[in-house]
Design an enzyme around this catalytic site. Structure first.
Site, PDB file in Angstrom:
ATOM      1  N   ASP A  90      -6.990  -8.927 -18.065  1.00 23.78           N
ATOM      2  CA  ASP A  90      -7.874  -8.084 -17.252  1.00 23.78           C
ATOM      3  C   ASP A  90      -9.174  -7.816 -18.012  1.00 23.78           C
ATOM      4  O   ASP A  90      -9.423  -6.696 -18.482  1.00 23.78           O
ATOM      5  CB  ASP A  90      -7.148  -6.787 -16.867  1.00 23.78           C
ATOM      6  CG  ASP A  90      -5.987  -7.049 -15.914  1.00 23.78           C
ATOM      7  OD1 ASP A  90      -6.110  -7.963 -15.073  1.00 23.78           O
ATOM      8  OD2 ASP A  90      -4.959  -6.366 -16.025  1.00 23.78           O
ATOM      9  N   THR A 150       2.679  -1.157  -6.024  1.00 27.68           N
ATOM     10  CA  THR A 150       3.365  -0.065  -6.756  1.00 27.68           C
ATOM     11  C   THR A 150       2.545   1.219  -6.737  1.00 27.68           C
ATOM     12  O   THR A 150       3.031   2.270  -7.139  1.00 27.68           O
ATOM     13  CB  THR A 150       3.670  -0.488  -8.201  1.00 27.68           C
ATOM     14  OG1 THR A 150       2.532  -1.150  -8.728  1.00 27.68           O
ATOM     15  CG2 THR A 150       4.850  -1.412  -8.280  1.00 27.68           C
ATOM     16  N   ARG A 209      -2.044  -4.115 -20.804  1.00 21.99           N
ATOM     17  CA  ARG A 209      -2.531  -3.305 -21.922  1.00 21.99           C
ATOM     18  C   ARG A 209      -1.616  -3.218 -23.128  1.00 21.99           C
ATOM     19  O   ARG A 209      -2.103  -3.052 -24.243  1.00 21.99           O
ATOM     20  CB  ARG A 209      -2.887  -1.908 -21.399  1.00 21.99           C
ATOM     21  CG  ARG A 209      -4.169  -1.926 -20.563  1.00 21.99           C
ATOM     22  CD  ARG A 209      -4.272  -0.732 -19.668  1.00 21.99           C
ATOM     23  NE  ARG A 209      -3.322  -0.792 -18.566  1.00 21.99           N
ATOM     24  CZ  ARG A 209      -3.233   0.108 -17.598  1.00 21.99           C
ATOM     25  NH1 ARG A 209      -4.022   1.157 -17.610  1.00 21.99           N
ATOM     26  NH2 ARG A 209      -2.350  -0.029 -16.612  1.00 21.99           N
ATOM     27  N   PRO A 257      -3.927 -16.126   9.488  1.00 18.20           N
ATOM     28  CA  PRO A 257      -3.298 -17.347   8.958  1.00 18.20           C
ATOM     29  C   PRO A 257      -4.266 -18.505   8.698  1.00 18.20           C
ATOM     30  O   PRO A 257      -4.215 -19.145   7.641  1.00 18.20           O
ATOM     31  CB  PRO A 257      -2.266 -17.704  10.043  1.00 18.20           C
ATOM     32  CG  PRO A 257      -1.898 -16.383  10.646  1.00 18.20           C
ATOM     33  CD  PRO A 257      -3.168 -15.571  10.638  1.00 18.20           C
ATOM     34  N   ASN A 258      -5.174 -18.754   9.643  1.00 14.18           N
ATOM     35  CA  ASN A 258      -6.097 -19.884   9.484  1.00 14.18           C
ATOM     36  C   ASN A 258      -6.973 -19.735   8.239  1.00 14.18           C
ATOM     37  O   ASN A 258      -7.183 -20.687   7.479  1.00 14.18           O
ATOM     38  CB  ASN A 258      -6.957 -19.995  10.751  1.00 14.18           C
ATOM     39  CG  ASN A 258      -7.885 -21.176  10.705  1.00 14.18           C
ATOM     40  OD1 ASN A 258      -7.446 -22.310  10.557  1.00 14.18           O
ATOM     41  ND2 ASN A 258      -9.184 -20.912  10.809  1.00 14.18           N
ATOM     42  N   LYS A 264      -4.078 -12.159  -4.550  1.00 16.38           N
ATOM     43  CA  LYS A 264      -3.459 -11.361  -3.471  1.00 16.38           C
ATOM     44  C   LYS A 264      -4.147 -11.556  -2.112  1.00 16.38           C
ATOM     45  O   LYS A 264      -4.699 -10.617  -1.520  1.00 16.38           O
ATOM     46  CB  LYS A 264      -3.488  -9.871  -3.831  1.00 16.38           C
ATOM     47  CG  LYS A 264      -2.727  -9.507  -5.105  1.00 16.38           C
ATOM     48  CD  LYS A 264      -2.647  -8.001  -5.296  1.00 16.38           C
ATOM     49  CE  LYS A 264      -1.862  -7.586  -6.521  1.00 16.38           C
ATOM     50  NZ  LYS A 264      -2.574  -7.809  -7.798  1.00 16.38           N
ATOM     51  N   HIS A 272      -4.920 -11.913   1.818  1.00 12.32           N
ATOM     52  CA  HIS A 272      -4.418 -11.182   2.991  1.00 12.32           C
ATOM     53  C   HIS A 272      -5.474 -11.300   4.095  1.00 12.32           C
ATOM     54  O   HIS A 272      -6.490 -10.610   4.067  1.00 12.32           O
ATOM     55  CB  HIS A 272      -4.203  -9.706   2.603  1.00 12.32           C
ATOM     56  CG  HIS A 272      -3.473  -8.910   3.647  1.00 12.32           C
ATOM     57  ND1 HIS A 272      -2.951  -7.666   3.384  1.00 12.32           N
ATOM     58  CD2 HIS A 272      -3.170  -9.175   4.938  1.00 12.32           C
ATOM     59  CE1 HIS A 272      -2.362  -7.189   4.477  1.00 12.32           C
ATOM     60  NE2 HIS A 272      -2.482  -8.085   5.433  1.00 12.32           N
ATOM     61  N   ASP A 273      -5.244 -12.197   5.058  1.00 12.72           N
ATOM     62  CA  ASP A 273      -6.207 -12.401   6.144  1.00 12.72           C
ATOM     63  C   ASP A 273      -5.468 -13.101   7.280  1.00 12.72           C
ATOM     64  O   ASP A 273      -4.243 -13.259   7.210  1.00 12.72           O
ATOM     65  CB  ASP A 273      -7.408 -13.223   5.623  1.00 12.72           C
ATOM     66  CG  ASP A 273      -8.703 -12.935   6.384  1.00 12.72           C
ATOM     67  OD1 ASP A 273      -8.651 -12.835   7.622  1.00 12.72           O
ATOM     68  OD2 ASP A 273      -9.760 -12.819   5.745  1.00 12.72           O
ATOM     69  N   LYS A 326      -2.377 -14.455 -16.830  1.00 13.74           N
ATOM     70  CA  LYS A 326      -2.694 -14.038 -15.453  1.00 13.74           C
ATOM     71  C   LYS A 326      -4.192 -13.775 -15.338  1.00 13.74           C
ATOM     72  O   LYS A 326      -4.759 -13.019 -16.127  1.00 13.74           O
ATOM     73  CB  LYS A 326      -1.931 -12.766 -15.080  1.00 13.74           C
ATOM     74  CG  LYS A 326      -2.255 -12.284 -13.655  1.00 13.74           C
ATOM     75  CD  LYS A 326      -1.316 -11.166 -13.196  1.00 13.74           C
ATOM     76  CE  LYS A 326      -1.825  -9.787 -13.521  1.00 13.74           C
ATOM     77  NZ  LYS A 326      -2.978  -9.343 -12.687  1.00 13.74           N
ATOM     78  N   GLN A 328       0.500   3.488 -14.877  1.00 18.38           N
ATOM     79  CA  GLN A 328       1.729   2.977 -14.257  1.00 18.38           C
ATOM     80  C   GLN A 328       2.744   4.108 -14.186  1.00 18.38           C
ATOM     81  O   GLN A 328       2.911   4.857 -15.141  1.00 18.38           O
ATOM     82  CB  GLN A 328       2.317   1.818 -15.091  1.00 18.38           C
ATOM     83  CG  GLN A 328       1.434   0.591 -15.156  1.00 18.38           C
ATOM     84  CD  GLN A 328       1.568  -0.303 -13.928  1.00 18.38           C
ATOM     85  OE1 GLN A 328       2.064   0.120 -12.889  1.00 18.38           O
ATOM     86  NE2 GLN A 328       1.101  -1.525 -14.036  1.00 18.38           N
ATOM     87  N   ASP A 338      -3.902 -14.352  -9.683  1.00 18.14           N
ATOM     88  CA  ASP A 338      -3.457 -13.160  -8.937  1.00 18.14           C
ATOM     89  C   ASP A 338      -4.590 -12.663  -8.039  1.00 18.14           C
ATOM     90  O   ASP A 338      -5.286 -11.707  -8.363  1.00 18.14           O
ATOM     91  CB  ASP A 338      -3.061 -12.101  -9.994  1.00 18.14           C
ATOM     92  CG  ASP A 338      -2.611 -10.794  -9.396  1.00 18.14           C
ATOM     93  OD1 ASP A 338      -2.249 -10.759  -8.220  1.00 18.14           O
ATOM     94  OD2 ASP A 338      -2.629  -9.780 -10.138  1.00 18.14           O
TER      95      ASP A 338
HETATM   96  O1  C5P Z   1      -1.965  -3.091 -18.269  1.00 22.82           O
HETATM   97  P1  C5P Z   1      -0.761  -3.268 -17.413  1.00 22.82           P
HETATM   98  O2  C5P Z   1       0.433  -3.869 -18.157  1.00 22.82           O
HETATM   99  O3  C5P Z   1      -0.374  -2.019 -16.642  1.00 22.82           O
HETATM  100  O4  C5P Z   1      -1.207  -4.366 -16.337  1.00 22.82           O
HETATM  101  C1  C5P Z   1      -0.378  -4.785 -15.300  1.00 22.82           C
HETATM  102  C2  C5P Z   1      -1.006  -5.913 -14.540  1.00 22.82           C
HETATM  103  O5  C5P Z   1      -0.180  -6.212 -13.423  1.00 22.82           O
HETATM  104  C3  C5P Z   1      -2.392  -5.608 -13.970  1.00 22.82           C
HETATM  105  O6  C5P Z   1      -3.131  -6.823 -14.003  1.00 22.82           O
HETATM  106  C4  C5P Z   1      -2.115  -5.190 -12.542  1.00 22.82           C
HETATM  107  O7  C5P Z   1      -3.182  -5.508 -11.678  1.00 22.82           O
HETATM  108  C5  C5P Z   1      -0.899  -6.041 -12.205  1.00 22.82           C
HETATM  109  N1  C5P Z   1      -0.042  -5.509 -11.144  1.00 22.82           N
HETATM  110  C6  C5P Z   1       0.582  -4.279 -11.213  1.00 22.82           C
HETATM  111  N2  C5P Z   1       1.386  -3.856 -10.180  1.00 22.82           N
HETATM  112  C7  C5P Z   1       1.530  -4.613  -9.091  1.00 22.82           C
HETATM  113  C8  C5P Z   1       0.891  -5.854  -9.013  1.00 22.82           C
HETATM  114  C9  C5P Z   1       0.094  -6.277 -10.069  1.00 22.82           C
HETATM  115  O8  C5P Z   1       0.472  -3.564 -12.205  1.00 22.82           O
HETATM  116  N3  C5P Z   1       2.326  -4.206  -8.113  1.00 22.82           N
END
Ligand code: C5P
Length: 232
Positions: free
Chosen positions: A10, A120, A212, A67-68, A62, A64-65, A33, A191, A60
Protein backbone atom coordinates in the site's frame (compact mmCIF):
# COMPACT_ATOMS: atom_id res chain seq x y z
CA UNK A 1 -1.18 -22.79 -5.21
CA UNK A 2 0.40 -23.53 -1.83
CA UNK A 3 -0.30 -21.59 1.34
CA UNK A 4 1.53 -18.25 1.11
CA UNK A 5 1.95 -14.80 2.61
CA UNK A 6 0.92 -11.86 0.38
CA UNK A 7 2.40 -8.46 1.24
CA UNK A 8 -0.04 -5.56 0.74
CA UNK A 9 2.14 -2.96 -1.00
CA UNK A 10 0.00 0.00 0.00
CA UNK A 11 2.37 2.66 -1.30
CA UNK A 12 1.50 5.68 -3.41
CA UNK A 13 4.39 5.62 -5.85
CA UNK A 14 6.59 3.36 -7.94
CA UNK A 15 9.69 4.68 -6.15
CA UNK A 16 8.41 3.85 -2.66
CA UNK A 17 7.25 0.41 -3.77
CA UNK A 18 10.49 -0.57 -5.50
CA UNK A 19 12.59 0.81 -2.65
CA UNK A 20 10.59 -1.43 -0.32
CA UNK A 21 10.91 -4.53 -2.56
CA UNK A 22 14.64 -3.91 -3.04
CA UNK A 23 15.12 -4.64 0.66
CA UNK A 24 14.26 -8.30 0.09
CA UNK A 25 17.26 -10.45 -0.77
CA UNK A 26 17.41 -12.37 -4.03
CA UNK A 27 15.88 -15.80 -3.64
CA UNK A 28 12.36 -16.04 -2.27
CA UNK A 29 10.42 -13.21 -3.96
CA UNK A 30 7.39 -12.23 -1.88
CA UNK A 31 3.88 -12.54 -3.32
CA UNK A 32 2.75 -8.91 -3.65
CA UNK A 33 -0.69 -7.27 -3.50
CA UNK A 34 -1.15 -4.15 -5.62
CA UNK A 35 -4.24 -2.18 -4.65
CA UNK A 36 -6.11 0.85 -5.94
CA UNK A 37 -3.74 3.40 -4.40
CA UNK A 38 -0.69 2.23 -6.32
CA UNK A 39 -2.51 1.14 -9.48
CA UNK A 40 -4.34 4.45 -9.89
CA UNK A 41 -1.12 6.37 -9.25
CA UNK A 42 1.14 4.41 -11.57
CA UNK A 43 -1.08 2.49 -13.99
CA UNK A 44 -0.53 -0.96 -15.51
CA UNK A 45 3.22 -0.39 -15.97
CA UNK A 46 3.83 -0.92 -12.23
CA UNK A 47 2.21 -4.35 -12.49
CA UNK A 48 4.41 -5.30 -15.44
CA UNK A 49 7.52 -4.03 -13.68
CA UNK A 50 6.92 -5.95 -10.46
CA UNK A 51 5.98 -9.06 -12.40
CA UNK A 52 9.20 -8.78 -14.45
CA UNK A 53 11.13 -8.76 -11.17
CA UNK A 54 9.76 -12.24 -10.49
CA UNK A 55 6.97 -11.57 -7.97
CA UNK A 56 3.54 -13.18 -8.03
CA UNK A 57 0.86 -10.50 -8.02
CA UNK A 58 -2.62 -10.20 -6.50
CA UNK A 59 -4.21 -7.21 -8.27
CA UNK A 60 -6.78 -5.96 -5.74
CA UNK A 61 -9.03 -3.62 -7.77
CA UNK A 62 -12.39 -4.94 -6.49
CA UNK A 63 -14.40 -4.45 -9.70
CA UNK A 64 -18.15 -3.78 -9.36
CA UNK A 65 -20.22 -2.64 -12.37
CA UNK A 66 -22.69 -3.99 -14.91
CA UNK A 67 -21.70 -7.39 -16.38
CA UNK A 68 -20.70 -6.05 -19.80
CA UNK A 69 -18.38 -3.40 -18.34
CA UNK A 70 -16.77 -5.83 -15.90
CA UNK A 71 -16.27 -8.40 -18.65
CA UNK A 72 -14.42 -5.83 -20.79
CA UNK A 73 -12.39 -4.52 -17.87
CA UNK A 74 -11.35 -8.07 -16.99
CA UNK A 75 -10.35 -8.64 -20.63
CA UNK A 76 -8.00 -5.67 -20.30
CA UNK A 77 -6.61 -7.07 -17.03
CA UNK A 78 -6.11 -10.55 -18.53
CA UNK A 79 -3.22 -9.16 -20.56
CA UNK A 80 -1.33 -8.15 -17.42
CA UNK A 81 -0.33 -11.68 -16.40
CA UNK A 82 -1.28 -11.27 -12.74
CA UNK A 83 -1.82 -14.34 -10.56
CA UNK A 84 -4.98 -13.29 -8.70
CA UNK A 85 -7.52 -10.52 -9.30
CA UNK A 86 -10.86 -9.73 -7.69
CA UNK A 87 -14.33 -8.17 -7.76
CA UNK A 88 -17.26 -7.56 -5.41
CA UNK A 89 -19.65 -10.50 -5.03
CA UNK A 90 -22.35 -7.86 -4.43
CA UNK A 91 -22.36 -7.19 -8.20
CA UNK A 92 -24.30 -10.42 -8.64
CA UNK A 93 -23.82 -13.75 -10.35
CA UNK A 94 -24.22 -12.54 -13.93
CA UNK A 95 -21.46 -10.00 -13.29
CA UNK A 96 -19.20 -12.68 -11.81
CA UNK A 97 -19.81 -15.05 -14.73
CA UNK A 98 -19.10 -12.23 -17.18
CA UNK A 99 -15.87 -11.50 -15.29
CA UNK A 100 -14.69 -15.11 -15.68
CA UNK A 101 -15.42 -14.89 -19.41
CA UNK A 102 -13.57 -11.62 -19.81
CA UNK A 103 -10.57 -12.81 -17.85
CA UNK A 104 -10.16 -16.07 -19.79
CA UNK A 105 -7.52 -15.73 -22.50
CA UNK A 106 -7.77 -17.24 -25.95
CA UNK A 107 -5.64 -20.22 -24.86
CA UNK A 108 -8.09 -20.96 -22.01
CA UNK A 109 -5.79 -19.80 -19.18
CA UNK A 110 -6.68 -17.05 -16.72
CA UNK A 111 -5.56 -15.61 -13.39
CA UNK A 112 -7.37 -16.85 -10.28
CA UNK A 113 -10.48 -14.77 -9.63
CA UNK A 114 -11.75 -14.19 -6.10
CA UNK A 115 -14.67 -12.21 -4.67
CA UNK A 116 -14.92 -9.75 -1.82
CA UNK A 117 -18.02 -10.84 0.10
CA UNK A 118 -18.89 -8.14 2.63
CA UNK A 119 -16.20 -5.55 3.35
CA UNK A 120 -14.78 -5.94 6.86
CA UNK A 121 -15.56 -2.23 7.43
CA UNK A 122 -19.28 -3.06 7.29
CA UNK A 123 -20.94 -4.40 10.41
CA UNK A 124 -24.34 -5.90 11.04
CA UNK A 125 -26.02 -2.58 11.80
CA UNK A 126 -24.64 -0.82 8.70
CA UNK A 127 -25.57 -3.75 6.49
CA UNK A 128 -29.18 -3.62 7.64
CA UNK A 129 -29.73 0.11 8.13
CA UNK A 130 -27.60 1.63 5.33
CA UNK A 131 -27.50 -1.11 2.73
CA UNK A 132 -30.96 -2.52 3.45
CA UNK A 133 -29.70 -6.11 3.44
CA UNK A 134 -31.52 -8.11 6.08
CA UNK A 135 -30.20 -11.24 7.71
CA UNK A 136 -27.30 -12.39 9.78
CA UNK A 137 -24.01 -10.94 8.43
CA UNK A 138 -22.06 -14.25 8.53
CA UNK A 139 -24.91 -15.91 6.65
CA UNK A 140 -24.86 -13.16 4.01
CA UNK A 141 -21.09 -13.70 3.68
CA UNK A 142 -21.64 -17.44 3.14
CA UNK A 143 -24.41 -16.78 0.61
CA UNK A 144 -22.10 -14.46 -1.36
CA UNK A 145 -19.29 -17.05 -1.15
CA UNK A 146 -21.63 -19.72 -2.50
CA UNK A 147 -22.72 -17.39 -5.34
CA UNK A 148 -19.05 -16.81 -6.20
CA UNK A 149 -18.40 -20.54 -6.25
CA UNK A 150 -21.48 -21.20 -8.42
CA UNK A 151 -20.44 -18.44 -10.83
CA UNK A 152 -17.14 -20.25 -11.39
CA UNK A 153 -14.81 -18.17 -9.22
CA UNK A 154 -11.88 -19.64 -7.32
CA UNK A 155 -12.32 -18.19 -3.84
CA UNK A 156 -13.11 -15.22 -1.63
CA UNK A 157 -11.47 -12.53 0.43
CA UNK A 158 -12.72 -13.04 3.97
CA UNK A 159 -11.79 -12.89 7.63
CA UNK A 160 -9.62 -15.80 8.86
CA UNK A 161 -12.46 -16.35 11.35
CA UNK A 162 -14.74 -17.18 8.39
CA UNK A 163 -12.28 -19.42 6.50
CA UNK A 164 -13.36 -22.76 7.98
CA UNK A 165 -17.04 -22.07 7.34
CA UNK A 166 -16.30 -20.95 3.74
CA UNK A 167 -14.46 -24.24 3.17
CA UNK A 168 -17.36 -26.14 4.69
CA UNK A 169 -19.89 -24.42 2.40
CA UNK A 170 -17.81 -24.16 -0.80
CA UNK A 171 -15.28 -27.00 -0.46
CA UNK A 172 -11.63 -27.23 0.61
CA UNK A 173 -10.36 -26.28 -2.84
CA UNK A 174 -12.16 -22.92 -2.74
CA UNK A 175 -9.55 -20.35 -1.72
CA UNK A 176 -9.76 -18.14 1.35
CA UNK A 177 -7.56 -15.06 1.13
CA UNK A 178 -7.55 -13.33 4.49
CA UNK A 179 -6.45 -9.85 5.57
CA UNK A 180 -6.72 -8.60 9.17
CA UNK A 181 -3.41 -10.12 10.27
CA UNK A 182 -1.29 -8.84 13.15
CA UNK A 183 1.51 -10.33 15.24
CA UNK A 184 0.54 -10.95 18.86
CA UNK A 185 2.64 -7.95 19.96
CA UNK A 186 1.39 -5.48 17.24
CA UNK A 187 -1.08 -2.58 17.40
CA UNK A 188 -4.40 -3.36 15.64
CA UNK A 189 -4.59 -0.03 13.76
CA UNK A 190 -7.98 0.39 12.05
CA UNK A 191 -8.64 -3.35 11.74
CA UNK A 192 -11.27 -4.53 14.18
CA UNK A 193 -10.99 -8.29 14.19
CA UNK A 194 -7.39 -9.38 13.89
CA UNK A 195 -5.66 -12.75 13.91
CA UNK A 196 -1.99 -13.78 14.08
CA UNK A 197 -0.40 -15.64 11.14
CA UNK A 198 -0.16 -18.79 13.30
CA UNK A 199 -3.85 -18.61 14.22
CA UNK A 200 -4.83 -17.95 10.57
CA UNK A 201 -3.05 -21.19 9.69
CA UNK A 202 -4.97 -23.20 12.27
CA UNK A 203 -8.22 -21.58 11.09
CA UNK A 204 -7.57 -22.81 7.53
CA UNK A 205 -6.68 -19.66 5.55
CA UNK A 206 -5.02 -20.40 2.20
CA UNK A 207 -3.33 -17.00 1.85
CA UNK A 208 -2.84 -14.24 4.40
CA UNK A 209 -2.63 -10.61 3.24
CA UNK A 210 -0.31 -8.64 5.50
CA UNK A 211 0.24 -4.90 5.16
CA UNK A 212 1.46 -2.72 7.98
CA UNK A 213 2.77 -5.55 10.16
CA UNK A 214 5.42 -5.96 7.44
CA UNK A 215 5.58 -2.61 5.62
CA UNK A 216 5.75 -0.52 8.81
CA UNK A 217 8.03 -2.91 10.73
CA UNK A 218 11.49 -1.73 11.78
CA UNK A 219 12.83 -4.71 9.81
CA UNK A 220 10.29 -5.67 7.09
CA UNK A 221 12.35 -8.61 5.82
CA UNK A 222 12.47 -10.12 9.31
CA UNK A 223 8.71 -9.48 9.78
CA UNK A 224 8.03 -11.23 6.44
CA UNK A 225 10.18 -14.21 7.51
CA UNK A 226 8.27 -14.36 10.78
CA UNK A 227 4.97 -14.49 8.85
CA UNK A 228 6.30 -17.26 6.62
CA UNK A 229 7.55 -19.33 9.56
CA UNK A 230 4.29 -18.92 11.51
CA UNK A 231 1.94 -19.45 8.55
CA UNK A 232 3.60 -21.65 5.90
O1 C5P B 1 -2.07 -2.99 6.90
P1 C5P B 1 -3.05 -4.12 6.90
O2 C5P B 1 -2.42 -5.48 7.19
O3 C5P B 1 -4.27 -3.86 7.76
O4 C5P B 1 -3.56 -4.18 5.38
C1 C5P B 1 -4.54 -5.08 4.95
C2 C5P B 1 -4.71 -5.01 3.46
O5 C5P B 1 -5.80 -5.84 3.10
C3 C5P B 1 -5.03 -3.62 2.92
O6 C5P B 1 -4.42 -3.52 1.64
C4 C5P B 1 -6.54 -3.62 2.79
O7 C5P B 1 -6.99 -2.79 1.75
C5 C5P B 1 -6.82 -5.08 2.45
N1 C5P B 1 -8.15 -5.56 2.81
C6 C5P B 1 -8.65 -5.55 4.09
N2 C5P B 1 -9.91 -6.04 4.35
C7 C5P B 1 -10.68 -6.47 3.34
C8 C5P B 1 -10.18 -6.47 2.04
C9 C5P B 1 -8.90 -6.00 1.80
O8 C5P B 1 -7.97 -5.16 5.04
N3 C5P B 1 -11.88 -6.96 3.60
Amino acid sequence: MNRDVIIACDFSSREATLEFLDRFPAGRKPFVKIGMELFYAEGPSIVREIKARGHKIFLDLKLHDIPNTVQKAMKSLSGLDVDICNLHAGGGMEMMKAAVKGLTREDGTRPLLIAVTMLTSIDQEMMENELGIHGDLPEVVMKYAKNAKDAGLDGVVCSPLEAAKVHEVCGDGFLTVTPGIRFADDAKGDQQRVTTPAKAKTLGSDFIVVGRSITAAADPVEAYRRCISEFC
